[in-house]
Design an enzyme around this catalytic site. Structure first.
Site, PDB file in Angstrom:
ATOM      1  N   GLY A 157       3.500   8.984  -0.179  1.00 54.22           N
ATOM      2  CA  GLY A 157       4.308   7.844   0.217  1.00 54.22           C
ATOM      3  C   GLY A 157       5.678   8.284   0.668  1.00 54.22           C
ATOM      4  N   GLY A 158       6.608   7.350   0.734  1.00 57.02           N
ATOM      5  CA  GLY A 158       7.953   7.695   1.168  1.00 57.02           C
ATOM      6  C   GLY A 158       8.791   6.471   1.450  1.00 57.02           C
ATOM      7  N   SER A 200       0.615   4.741  -0.378  1.00 56.42           N
ATOM      8  CA  SER A 200       1.827   3.990  -0.056  1.00 56.42           C
ATOM      9  C   SER A 200       2.082   3.966   1.452  1.00 56.42           C
ATOM     10  CB  SER A 200       3.005   4.604  -0.813  1.00 56.42           C
ATOM     11  OG  SER A 200       4.144   3.792  -0.735  1.00 56.42           O
ATOM     12  N   ALA A 259      -2.917   1.993  -2.681  1.00 59.58           N
ATOM     13  CA  ALA A 259      -1.740   1.890  -3.554  1.00 59.58           C
ATOM     14  C   ALA A 259      -0.458   1.834  -2.732  1.00 59.58           C
ATOM     15  CB  ALA A 259      -1.699   3.039  -4.550  1.00 59.58           C
ATOM     16  N   PRO A 266       5.134  -1.958  -2.895  1.00 62.71           N
ATOM     17  CA  PRO A 266       6.524  -1.488  -2.972  1.00 62.71           C
ATOM     18  C   PRO A 266       6.937  -1.298  -4.426  1.00 62.71           C
ATOM     19  CG  PRO A 266       6.340  -3.361  -1.483  1.00 62.71           C
ATOM     20  CD  PRO A 266       5.032  -3.248  -2.219  1.00 62.71           C
ATOM     21  N   LYS A 308      10.183 -10.584  -2.297  1.00 65.70           N
ATOM     22  CA  LYS A 308      10.627 -10.362  -0.925  1.00 65.70           C
ATOM     23  C   LYS A 308      10.069  -9.057  -0.371  1.00 65.70           C
ATOM     24  CE  LYS A 308      14.872 -11.039   0.217  1.00 65.70           C
ATOM     25  NZ  LYS A 308      16.367 -11.009   0.164  1.00 65.70           N
TER      26      LYS A 308
END
Length: 429
Positions: free
Chosen positions: A63-64, A96, A118, A121, A135
């Site tokens: 992810g990142g 992610s 997955a 956030p 949000k």
């Protein structure tokens, strides 16, 4: 003549066939950050200039950053060159941000033994409040639905990956229309996609990849360095080193080396923090904590300033990365924070203790160093005379009355350049 006619026929019917035997391949085995986004952007430009049949991205990422992910997805969606994302090798993970990049590809493929999903956030420290969490989740869900609709993939599963962090194996991903195919290796993948018509931003391109020559493009040294610097832990360590380097230079002007290292470290840390969601209140607390440590050296506070410095440094480190704009991997390691706070605290406590010890130590030079030393009277002291101390002749005055010549004396003080002495009494056994 026949060759010329064949050439003209290929030029009219299938201009892409003239460039059929070229595929550009890159490997992305890292977190998603500004450096990896720049790398993919550069690879797309090179693939277009070299008229490659497609750009093949070998993807393995946990992810990142959301901002960098949006940049990469935008580049893929607007690419004039077909983008093939291949989650590989076996054991790789498109997690992610990797989910968004895979689903944005013109063709998505996975190797056996890989998984995808997955994409919820997450925060970097602690938990987001309910409103911020909703949000961030809704924004990410809308983002992945738009990508899935663009590529004709399973938008509902994409939304589930964001909202519930679900994951799929390669077989499940194929069954759920998340990817296009499963390939055991790169050559099998290129053979499988040969002849497919791919709509790109400039029209439709037919892939010619069966016997293509694969050219590998690696990250440049600058991109590799920026990739390392994009790690928040590296940025934090550089910032602390920079602060201490500049402080040592200010307290020891002319040392030069600490100032150079400190300046470079601060600049690199600020560059990295510019790409991260930095909380400036946390940054200010870190600086304030270091200032409190320095004040402890100068002001006797019986440890209160040092305790305040530890608390300020710890809270500032925990708050340094904001929790509402990042995804996985954009976080400070708690072990790095604890280590930095502990080392800083121990160092300043060591400096403070050495300073106190130096204040209590007996002077080594000057008249102060003469106090307590033993010498011999060279003349009668009644009360003024001369004495020999360390091979030197000094004017002395007796503070206890008459002292005969040749007697041992001990220095008890001094007045200007005259020593104050009294008879030396041998200690009893």
């Amino acid at each position: 003549m026949r060759r010329l006619l064949l050439y003209c026929f290929l030029l009219i019917v299938s201009p892409g066939a003239l460039y059929a035997q070229k595929v550009l391949s890159i490997k992305l085995d890292a977190t998603i950050n500004p450096a990896t986004a720049d790398f993919i952007h550069r690879a797309i430009d090179i693939a277009q200039k070299e008229r490659s049949s497609c750009l093949l991205i070998h993807l393995n990422t946990p992810g990142g950053l959301l901002k960098s992910t949006r940049v990469i997805v935008g580049d893929i969606l607007e690419s004039p060159v077909p983008i093939i994302v291949y989650v590989s090798p076996g054991g790789a993970h498109a997690g992610s941000a990797g989910v968004f990049i895979t689903m944005a590809a013109h063709i998505a493929a996975m190797a056996p033994g890989t998984n995808i999903g997955a994409a919820h956030p997450v925060t970097t420290q602690g938990e987001m409040d309910t409103i911020m969490s909703a949000k961030a989740t809704n924004d990410a869900m809308a983002f992945i639905r738009s990508i899935a609709a663009k590529r004709g993939r399973n938008a509902e599963w994409g939304a589930q990956a964001v909202s519930n962090s679900v994951s799929l194996t390669e077989s499940e991903a194929l069954q759920n229309n998340v990817i296009n195919l499963i390939a055991s290796n790169e050559q099998e993948l290129l053979n499988s996609i040969d002849g497919k018509s791919i709509p790109v931003s400039t029209g439709t391109v037919v892939l010619h990849t069966k016997n293509a020559t694969v050219t590998t493009l690696d990250m440049g040294w600058g991109e590799k360095m920026l990739n390392i610097l994009s790690d928040p832990n590296v940025a934090y360590i550089l910032f602390m080193l920079g602060l201490y380097g500049l402080i040592f230079e200010l307290y020891s002007p002319g040392a030069i080396f600490p100032g150079i290292i400190g300046g470079i470290s601060i600049i690199l840390a600020l560059y990295t923090m510019h790409t991260l969601p930095v909380n400036y209140a946390g940054l200010a607390l870190i600086v304030f904590g270091v200032i409190l440590f320095l004040l402890e050296i100068k002001i006797v506070s019986h440890g209160l300033l040092a305790i305040g410095g530890v608390i300020s440094l710890l809270l500032g480190s925990l708050m340094l990365i904001r929790t509402d704009e990042t995804w996985a991997m954009a976080s400070l390691s708690l072990s790095v924070i604890i280590t930095a706070v502990a080392v800083s605290s121990l160092f300043f406590l060591f400096v403070i203790s050495m300073g106190i010890k130096a204040q209590r130590a007996k002077p080594a030079i000057g008249l102060e160093a003469m106090v307590g030393e033993i010498g011999q009277s060279l003349s009668e002291l009644n009360p003024v005379g001369t004495v020999r101390m360390h091979g030197e002749i000094w004017k002395a005055i007796s503070s206890t009355g008459l002292i005969p010549e040749g007697k041992k004396v001990v220095v008890t003080g001094f007045l200007n350049l005259t020593l104050q002495v009294e008879p030396y009494i041998e200690p009893s056994v």
